[in-house]
Design a protein around this motif. Structure first.
Motif, short mmCIF file in Angstrom:
data_model
loop_
_atom_site.label_atom_id
_atom_site.label_comp_id
_atom_site.label_asym_id
_atom_site.label_seq_id
_atom_site.Cartn_x
_atom_site.Cartn_y
_atom_site.Cartn_z
N TRP A 43 1.55 30.36 12.53
CA TRP A 43 1.88 31.36 11.51
C TRP A 43 2.55 30.65 10.33
N VAL A 44 2.00 30.88 9.14
CA VAL A 44 2.54 30.28 7.93
C VAL A 44 3.14 31.38 7.06
N SER A 45 4.32 31.13 6.53
CA SER A 45 4.99 32.14 5.70
C SER A 45 4.11 32.49 4.51
N PRO A 46 4.22 33.71 3.99
CA PRO A 46 3.24 34.22 3.01
C PRO A 46 3.35 33.56 1.64
N ASP A 47 2.29 33.71 0.88
CA ASP A 47 2.23 33.23 -0.49
C ASP A 47 3.40 33.81 -1.28
N ASN A 48 4.07 32.97 -2.07
CA ASN A 48 5.23 33.46 -2.81
C ASN A 48 4.86 34.18 -4.08
N TYR A 49 3.56 34.37 -4.33
CA TYR A 49 3.13 35.23 -5.44
C TYR A 49 3.48 36.68 -5.17
N TRP A 50 3.44 37.07 -3.89
CA TRP A 50 3.62 38.47 -3.54
C TRP A 50 5.08 38.82 -3.28
N ALA A 51 5.40 40.06 -3.59
CA ALA A 51 6.67 40.66 -3.17
C ALA A 51 6.35 41.71 -2.11
N ILE B 9 4.44 30.49 26.66
CA ILE B 9 4.14 30.05 25.30
C ILE B 9 5.44 29.54 24.66
N ALA B 10 5.39 28.33 24.13
CA ALA B 10 6.51 27.81 23.34
C ALA B 10 6.24 28.11 21.87
N TYR B 11 7.32 28.33 21.11
CA TYR B 11 7.14 28.46 19.66
C TYR B 11 8.22 27.65 18.95
N LYS B 12 7.80 27.04 17.84
CA LYS B 12 8.64 26.10 17.12
C LYS B 12 8.69 26.48 15.65
N LYS B 13 9.88 26.77 15.17
CA LYS B 13 10.08 27.12 13.76
C LYS B 13 10.37 25.83 12.98
N THR B 14 9.54 25.57 11.98
CA THR B 14 9.61 24.29 11.27
C THR B 14 9.61 24.53 9.76
N PHE B 15 10.41 23.73 9.05
CA PHE B 15 10.56 23.78 7.59
C PHE B 15 11.14 25.11 7.10
N PHE B 16 11.91 25.75 7.94
CA PHE B 16 12.74 26.85 7.46
C PHE B 16 13.97 26.24 6.77
N ARG B 17 14.56 26.99 5.86
CA ARG B 17 15.64 26.46 5.03
C ARG B 17 16.88 27.34 5.09
N ASP B 18 18.03 26.70 4.85
CA ASP B 18 19.26 27.49 4.75
C ASP B 18 19.37 28.07 3.35
N PRO C 263 7.45 27.31 5.17
CA PRO C 263 7.91 27.43 6.55
C PRO C 263 6.79 27.95 7.45
N TYR C 264 6.74 27.46 8.67
CA TYR C 264 5.70 27.93 9.59
C TYR C 264 6.26 27.93 11.00
N ILE C 265 5.57 28.69 11.87
CA ILE C 265 5.94 28.76 13.28
C ILE C 265 4.70 28.39 14.08
#
Length: 673
Positions: A174-182, A198-207, A245-247
């Motif tokens: 799962w990839v976070s959505p296009d930032n064009y949209w609100a 099923i394992a899931y890994k959250k990657t490139f999320f930001r503070d 960010p993606y999972i």
């Protein structure tokens, strides 16, 4: 509804049983113009009132459901909504549950206004992967600006017997959505209905300060679900400089267990039959070659050029490799089949080789992904020979050369199909040969210049140039070189707009030699140039030759925060000789300037030889390639490339005009410079 006979590729049905049914009044209730919505619409941003996405996986099927409502406030968005293409794999069904618009507060069903066509969708990707799918083309008439479009659909992929990997293992990113949209409401749900964890890994999320957080791994048992939900949401990622960010969701396992799962499948195929039993003619040809290196070349080129490459990329991991006897008999197969046949031939002639799994398109991400065989989409062959490792893509055609002279494949991560393997990183590489070795001779007498370029291409460059000359009209080839030289000689600075064919008289280009063992392709370009000097606005004359291919603009301009720079430049050598019957300024700074650059990733030298009537420059670029440059070392790397670009990528000479006054003017200029 105006459409063809419904096929197995799509269906129109009221709702998805597992996702539930949404009443019309519930949809209308969710489409509310909040302060956030009004602000986005006033700013001209397309607005999605809600997006509800669900991904369900079991050991028998994958099912992806989406329900969304968004504005059609922009003409371009209206056009995209009016004509939609959905690509489905074999045995995948696209279900249309609802297509409606909310217009002036009234919900209008648009399914009667849609037309559906099912088309073949085939294309050849740059990685050599033939994708043979179905394209479902949907057109919806009478959509209007400022409508709110509501779409509800699902895609179901039921597993067949040959989808044994998908039955056993799950993989979804799962990839976070296009930032064009609100988004007024954004929700993603992953539902695990498999027997396996099923394992899931959250990657490139930001503070909140934009700093990348450490990856986070969690687990879903059978019947459990993961929900990601946001309200009044705009993805804050800087799309040009940050990774979205993606999972990553994957069946919980490790690389060693995966290699032990896949290795016996291939081993069984290797041992189905002995090569002489089904390929006696091929064996006879191999036995007629006494030199082992030539045998290896013959084996590789036989499989590359005589076995037709045909396969569906989306089934890549869905079935077992084809038996080599069948591949040889039918003269066709996918990347697995061709690679297996090549390995069997190499085994027969006593060369150590193995099958490896790769994904060129997502190579950077593999080190971040959870272990999964479904990460890979391509199969190639690794050969160990004379203490060196070589990687061969059996699906590529028109490649030549003994093993050490063949083209180099750029990638980093792979899984070897052997027992007890871990994910491996390929070593960095130094070319043992110059990929391009070019000599430029430009001699000017009176008002005429004679230009000769002699170029030797090797490895990937030789393969590419050989194909280019084979497939391109000769006049077009000459024009391409003329255009390149128009800028290299700086004629774009004083005769822009002139037909290049009138500048480069009698231009010709010929193949001098083509050695298919050394994989060397040698060409020579010749032309005559009237008015060969570049003249500046003050009527000063110069001879210039600056090859902008030496300047690596991609390195100088790179700005990404998350992606390390991928270093994949060729080894290059240039000799540029400029000579005239006029006196030149032998002390001019940029004429005499030399450079030496040494850093961990490339060496660059520029050496000059100057006479009273001309000069030569000898340039060598020697990179350590096939690696990522750490960000902590990149700025020094970039600075070194700026140094190359500071007049160290060619040669320029200043003409001293004849006559006493001109010599006095020149001496005066030098004295007070």
């Amino acid at each position: 509804m105006d459409n063809q006979v419904e096929t197995e590729n799509y269906k129109v049905e009221k709702f998805s049983p597992w996702a539930g049914y949404i009443e019309d009044h519930e949809l209308i209730e969710r489409i509310k113009d909040s302060d956030f919505a009004k602000r986005q619409i006033d700013e001209g941003r397309d607005y999605c009132y809600f997006l509800d996405k669900k991904y369900y996986t079991s050991n028998t099927e994958n099912n992806e459901y989406v329900c969304m409502a968004y504005t059609l406030n922009e003409p371009s968005n209206l056009e995209r909504a009016s004509v939609m293409d959905i690509v489905v794999e074999e045995n995948e069904v696209y279900n249309i549950h609802r297509i409606s618009v909310l217009r002036d507060g009234v919900l209008i069903d648009k399914i009667p206004d849609m037309k559906v066509k099912v088309l073949d969708s085939e294309n050849q990707s740059s990685g050599g992967i033939l994708s043979s799918n179905k394209k479902i083309n949907i057109t919806i008439k009478d959509l209007r600006l400022y409508d709110i479009l509501i779409l509800e659909d699902s895609r179901v992929k039921a597993f067949t017997d040959r989808d044994f990997l998908r039955k056993e293992f799950s993989k979804y990113v799962w990839v976070s959505p296009d930032n064009y949209w609100a988004y007024g409401s954004f929700r993603f749900t992953f539902i695990n209905d498999r027997e396996q964890t099923i394992a899931y890994k959250k990657t490139f999320f930001r503070d909140e300060n934009g700093n990348v957080l450490e990856p986070e791994i969690n687990y879903l048992q059978k019947g459990e679900k993961f929900v990601f939900e946001e309200k009044n949401y705009i993805n804050p990622v800087d799309a040009n400089r940050e990774i979205f960010p993606y999972i990553d969701f994957a069946t919980d396992t490790n690389w060693k267990d995966l290699s032990n799962y896949i290795a016996p499948i291939y081993e069984e195929i290797f041992n189905k039959a002995f090569l002489p039993e089904y390929a006696p003619n091929l064996v006879e040809k191999l036995e007629a070659i006494s030199d082992l290196d030539e045998k290896i070349q013959f084996a590789i080129e036989y499989v590359q050029n005589n076995i037709y490459y045909i396969f569906n990329a989306d089934e890549m991991n869905g079935h077992k490799p084809q038996e080599p006897a069948i591949t040889y008999e039918n003269k066709q197969g996918d990347c697995k089949a061709k690679s297996v046949l090549l390995k069997v031939i190499l085994d027969y002639i006593g060369v150590d080789s193995s099958i490896v799994l790769v994904n060129f398109h997502t190579d950077f991400y593999i080190k971040y992904y959870l272990p999964s065989l479904l990460t890979f989409n391509h199969v190639i062959v690794k050969i160990n020979h004379k203490g060196e490792e070589y990687f061969i893509d059996a699906t590529i055609r028109d490649e030549f050369g003994l093993l050490e002279n063949r083209g180099f494949i750029y990638f980093m991560h792979y899984l070897e199909v052997k027992p007890n393997q871990e994910l491996k990183e390929r070593k960095s590489y130094k070319f043992p040969y110059y990929c391009i070795d070019e000599k430029v001779d430009f001699n000017v007498q009176d008002t005429t210049g004679k230009l000769v370029l002699t170029t030797v291409y090797k490895g990937n460059r030789a393969n590419a140039m050989r194909r280019y000359f084979k497939n391109t009209n000769k006049r077009e080839v000459v024009d391409s070189w003329n255009n390149f030289l128009f800028y290299s000689l700086n004629y774009s600075g004083d005769r822009n707009g002139t037909d290049i064919r009138n500048i480069f008289k009698d231009a010709s280009i010929d193949i001098v030699s083509d050695d298919k063992q050394l994989n060397e392709f040698k060409i020579q370009y010749k032309s005559t140039i009237e008015n060969p000097y570049y003249t500046d606005p003050k009527n000063n004359r110069f001879l210039m030759y600056f090859d902008r291919n030496v300047v690596k603009a991609s390195a100088r301009d790179y700005m990404h925060k998350d992606l390390p720079f991928w270093h994949n430049f060729d080894r290059e050598k240039y000799e540029i000789n400029l000579y005239t019957d006029q006196k030149i300024d032998t002390e001019e700074k940029y004429t005499a300037q030399e450079s030496t650059i040494k850093n961990p990733y490339f060496d660059f030298t520029s050496r000059k030889k100057i006479t009273k009537n001309g000069a030569s420059v000898f340039i060598e670029y020697n990179p350590l390639t096939n690696l990522e440059i750490p960000q902590s070392e990149f700025e020094n790397f970039r600075t070194n490339h700026h140094t190359v670009a500071d007049s160290n990528f060619g040669l320029g000479i200043d003409i001293i005009e004849p006559g006493l006054m001109n010599r006095l003017k020149f001496s005066f200029k030098k004295k007070f410079k």
